[in-house]
Scaffold this active site. Structure first.
Site, PDB file in Angstrom:
ATOM      1  N   ALA A  20       3.163  -0.987   4.781  1.00  0.00           N
ATOM      2  CA  ALA A  20       2.604  -0.994   6.146  1.00  0.00           C
ATOM      3  C   ALA A  20       2.098  -2.374   6.560  1.00  0.00           C
ATOM      4  O   ALA A  20       2.115  -2.716   7.756  1.00  0.00           O
ATOM      5  CB  ALA A  20       1.488   0.039   6.245  1.00  0.00           C
TER       6      ALA A  20
ATOM      7  N   ASN B  38       7.953  -5.831  -0.926  1.00  0.00           N
ATOM      8  CA  ASN B  38       7.838  -4.712   0.011  1.00  0.00           C
ATOM      9  C   ASN B  38       6.359  -4.596   0.343  1.00  0.00           C
ATOM     10  O   ASN B  38       5.579  -3.983  -0.391  1.00  0.00           O
ATOM     11  CB  ASN B  38       8.362  -3.412  -0.607  1.00  0.00           C
ATOM     12  CG  ASN B  38       8.361  -2.263   0.409  1.00  0.00           C
ATOM     13  OD1 ASN B  38       7.797  -2.404   1.494  1.00  0.00           O
ATOM     14  ND2 ASN B  38       8.989  -1.151   0.058  1.00  0.00           N
TER      15      ASN B  38
ATOM     16  N   GLU C 142      12.548  -9.857   1.491  1.00  0.00           N
ATOM     17  CA  GLU C 142      11.807  -8.691   1.998  1.00  0.00           C
ATOM     18  C   GLU C 142      12.636  -7.430   1.772  1.00  0.00           C
ATOM     19  O   GLU C 142      13.852  -7.433   2.027  1.00  0.00           O
ATOM     20  CB  GLU C 142      11.539  -8.884   3.492  1.00  0.00           C
ATOM     21  CG  GLU C 142      10.839  -7.704   4.152  1.00  0.00           C
ATOM     22  CD  GLU C 142      10.642  -7.908   5.665  1.00  0.00           C
ATOM     23  OE1 GLU C 142      10.949  -9.018   6.180  1.00  0.00           O
ATOM     24  OE2 GLU C 142      10.204  -6.957   6.323  1.00  0.00           O
TER      25      GLU C 142
ATOM     26  N   PRO D 139       0.778  -1.227   0.000  1.00  0.00           N
ATOM     27  CA  PRO D 139       0.000   0.000   0.000  1.00  0.00           C
ATOM     28  C   PRO D 139       0.815   1.285   0.000  1.00  0.00           C
ATOM     29  O   PRO D 139       1.819   1.395   0.695  1.00  0.00           O
ATOM     30  CB  PRO D 139      -0.840  -0.099   1.281  1.00  0.00           C
ATOM     31  CG  PRO D 139      -0.207  -1.152   2.096  1.00  0.00           C
ATOM     32  CD  PRO D 139       0.466  -2.092   1.146  1.00  0.00           C
ATOM     33  N   ASN D 140       0.336   2.207  -0.805  1.00  0.00           N
ATOM     34  CA  ASN D 140       0.845   3.583  -0.923  1.00  0.00           C
ATOM     35  C   ASN D 140       2.135   3.695  -1.723  1.00  0.00           C
ATOM     36  O   ASN D 140       2.577   4.811  -2.020  1.00  0.00           O
ATOM     37  CB  ASN D 140       1.022   4.244   0.469  1.00  0.00           C
ATOM     38  CG  ASN D 140      -0.291   4.359   1.198  1.00  0.00           C
ATOM     39  OD1 ASN D 140      -1.260   4.868   0.647  1.00  0.00           O
ATOM     40  ND2 ASN D 140      -0.361   3.851   2.413  1.00  0.00           N
TER      41      ASN D 140
ATOM     42  N   ARG E 277      13.165   4.097  12.571  1.00  0.00           N
ATOM     43  CA  ARG E 277      11.897   4.813  12.592  1.00  0.00           C
ATOM     44  C   ARG E 277      11.063   4.383  13.812  1.00  0.00           C
ATOM     45  O   ARG E 277      11.612   3.848  14.769  1.00  0.00           O
ATOM     46  CB  ARG E 277      11.168   4.585  11.255  1.00  0.00           C
ATOM     47  CG  ARG E 277      12.016   5.062  10.068  1.00  0.00           C
ATOM     48  CD  ARG E 277      11.327   4.879   8.742  1.00  0.00           C
ATOM     49  NE  ARG E 277      10.147   5.741   8.642  1.00  0.00           N
ATOM     50  CZ  ARG E 277       9.243   5.640   7.660  1.00  0.00           C
ATOM     51  NH1 ARG E 277       9.400   4.725   6.711  1.00  0.00           N
ATOM     52  NH2 ARG E 277       8.214   6.443   7.629  1.00  0.00           N
TER      53      ARG E 277
ATOM     54  N   TYR F 270      11.244   8.871   0.908  1.00  0.00           N
ATOM     55  CA  TYR F 270      11.158   7.812  -0.091  1.00  0.00           C
ATOM     56  C   TYR F 270      11.778   8.160  -1.451  1.00  0.00           C
ATOM     57  O   TYR F 270      11.704   7.364  -2.386  1.00  0.00           O
ATOM     58  CB  TYR F 270       9.681   7.405  -0.278  1.00  0.00           C
ATOM     59  CG  TYR F 270       9.055   6.873   0.995  1.00  0.00           C
ATOM     60  CD1 TYR F 270       9.486   5.671   1.550  1.00  0.00           C
ATOM     61  CD2 TYR F 270       8.049   7.574   1.660  1.00  0.00           C
ATOM     62  CE1 TYR F 270       8.920   5.184   2.715  1.00  0.00           C
ATOM     63  CE2 TYR F 270       7.476   7.086   2.833  1.00  0.00           C
ATOM     64  CZ  TYR F 270       7.921   5.889   3.354  1.00  0.00           C
ATOM     65  OH  TYR F 270       7.369   5.407   4.508  1.00  0.00           O
TER      66      TYR F 270
ATOM     67  N   HIS G  36      12.755  -3.018   2.113  1.00  0.00           N
ATOM     68  CA  HIS G  36      12.197  -1.718   2.510  1.00  0.00           C
ATOM     69  C   HIS G  36      13.106  -0.613   2.016  1.00  0.00           C
ATOM     70  O   HIS G  36      14.345  -0.759   2.039  1.00  0.00           O
ATOM     71  CB  HIS G  36      12.031  -1.624   4.028  1.00  0.00           C
ATOM     72  CG  HIS G  36      11.074  -2.635   4.544  1.00  0.00           C
ATOM     73  ND1 HIS G  36       9.713  -2.520   4.357  1.00  0.00           N
ATOM     74  CD2 HIS G  36      11.281  -3.821   5.163  1.00  0.00           C
ATOM     75  CE1 HIS G  36       9.126  -3.583   4.863  1.00  0.00           C
ATOM     76  NE2 HIS G  36      10.052  -4.396   5.353  1.00  0.00           N
TER      77      HIS G  36
ATOM     78  N   ARG H  97       5.037  11.986  -3.289  1.00  0.00           N
ATOM     79  CA  ARG H  97       4.834  12.490  -1.919  1.00  0.00           C
ATOM     80  C   ARG H  97       6.038  12.077  -1.066  1.00  0.00           C
ATOM     81  O   ARG H  97       6.687  11.079  -1.342  1.00  0.00           O
ATOM     82  CB  ARG H  97       3.575  11.859  -1.286  1.00  0.00           C
ATOM     83  CG  ARG H  97       2.261  12.264  -1.926  1.00  0.00           C
ATOM     84  CD  ARG H  97       1.738  13.571  -1.324  1.00  0.00           C
ATOM     85  NE  ARG H  97       0.384  13.874  -1.774  1.00  0.00           N
ATOM     86  CZ  ARG H  97       0.084  14.401  -2.965  1.00  0.00           C
ATOM     87  NH1 ARG H  97       1.052  14.671  -3.824  1.00  0.00           N
ATOM     88  NH2 ARG H  97      -1.166  14.654  -3.290  1.00  0.00           N
TER      89      ARG H  97
HETATM   90  O1  CA2 Z   1      10.529   1.806   3.787  1.00  0.00           O
HETATM   91  C1  CA2 Z   1       9.680   1.092   3.224  1.00  0.00           C
HETATM   92  O2  CA2 Z   1       9.862   0.600   2.112  1.00  0.00           O
HETATM   93  C2  CA2 Z   1       8.322   0.860   3.891  1.00  0.00           C
HETATM   94  O3  CA2 Z   1       7.911  -0.468   3.571  1.00  0.00           O
HETATM   95  C3  CA2 Z   1       7.370   1.875   3.301  1.00  0.00           C
HETATM   96  C4  CA2 Z   1       6.003   1.865   3.946  1.00  0.00           C
HETATM   97  C5  CA2 Z   1       6.110   1.927   5.464  1.00  0.00           C
HETATM   98  O4  CA2 Z   1       4.826   1.806   6.045  1.00  0.00           O
HETATM   99  C6  CA2 Z   1       7.025   0.859   6.006  1.00  0.00           C
HETATM  100  O5  CA2 Z   1       7.121   1.010   7.400  1.00  0.00           O
HETATM  101  C7  CA2 Z   1       8.411   0.971   5.400  1.00  0.00           C
HETATM  102  C8  CA2 Z   1       5.176   3.055   3.483  1.00  0.00           C
HETATM  103  C9  CA2 Z   1       5.059   3.200   2.015  1.00  0.00           C
HETATM  104  C10 CA2 Z   1       4.414   4.512   1.737  1.00  0.00           C
HETATM  105  O6  CA2 Z   1       4.966   5.001   0.562  1.00  0.00           O
HETATM  106  C11 CA2 Z   1       4.805   6.308   0.278  1.00  0.00           C
HETATM  107  C12 CA2 Z   1       5.483   6.775  -0.818  1.00  0.00           C
HETATM  108  C13 CA2 Z   1       5.373   8.092  -1.149  1.00  0.00           C
HETATM  109  C14 CA2 Z   1       4.579   8.938  -0.402  1.00  0.00           C
HETATM  110  C15 CA2 Z   1       3.898   8.458   0.691  1.00  0.00           C
HETATM  111  C16 CA2 Z   1       4.003   7.131   1.029  1.00  0.00           C
END
Ligand code: CA2
Length: 138
Positions: free
Chosen positions: A75, A72, A96, A10-11, A105, A23, A98, A18
């Protein structure tokens, strides 16, 4: 030819659009195109979903035929017993990944339901984490 797939949760479709401070500013599609060109001898697929059940369905679909899965779960990594169980149930090895260093974090990001059944974990190297995971299969 190795058949690998990147599965994003997700996201991650918002990458490059964003929160570039965490990221990065590249979209995943831009990054994926570059990586595909760099590894012409790898049959590399990409799938993204914001829906937990769809990610589980995709793991079932590719988990008995592909040579490797780069996951990946975003969340869902920290919450989904279902994705953890799917990783355990399939035959294809899962690495896996990230983008961020989840251990630097919030505490809730230190928990992973994927890690116990992953072949390995790559985190904290930005989008390069995905490339390192690909290399681990070569
Ligand atoms: O660091 C990572 O790859 C995460 O898997 C990213 C997840 C986060 O919940 C994990 O704890 C770590 C979040 C992905 C959200 O991606 C976004 C990308 C651009 C803007 C907002 C969110």
């Amino acid at each position: 030819m190795q058949k690998l797939i990147i599965i994003n949760g997700p996201n991650l479709n918002l990458l490059g659009k964003r929160e570039p401070n965490i990221y990065g500013s590249l979209t995943f599609t831009e990054f994926f195109d570059t990586v595909k060109k760099k590894y012409p001898n790898v049959d590399l697929d990409y799938y993204q979903s914001n829906i937990e059940g769809e990610i589980i369905d995709k793991l079932h679909e590719v988990g008995f035929g592909h040579d490797g899965i780069i996951l990946n779960a975003a969340a869902y990594t920290h919450t989904s017993v279902g994705i953890g169980d799917a990783v355990k149930a399939i035959e294809t090895p899962v690495v896996e990944v990230h983008i961020s260093n989840t251990f630097s974090r919030e505490e809730f990001r230190h928990q992973s339901y994927v890690s116990p059944n992953a072949r390995g974990v790559v985190l904290g190297f930005g989008l390069q984490s995905y490339e390192l995971a690909i290399q681990s299969f070569l």
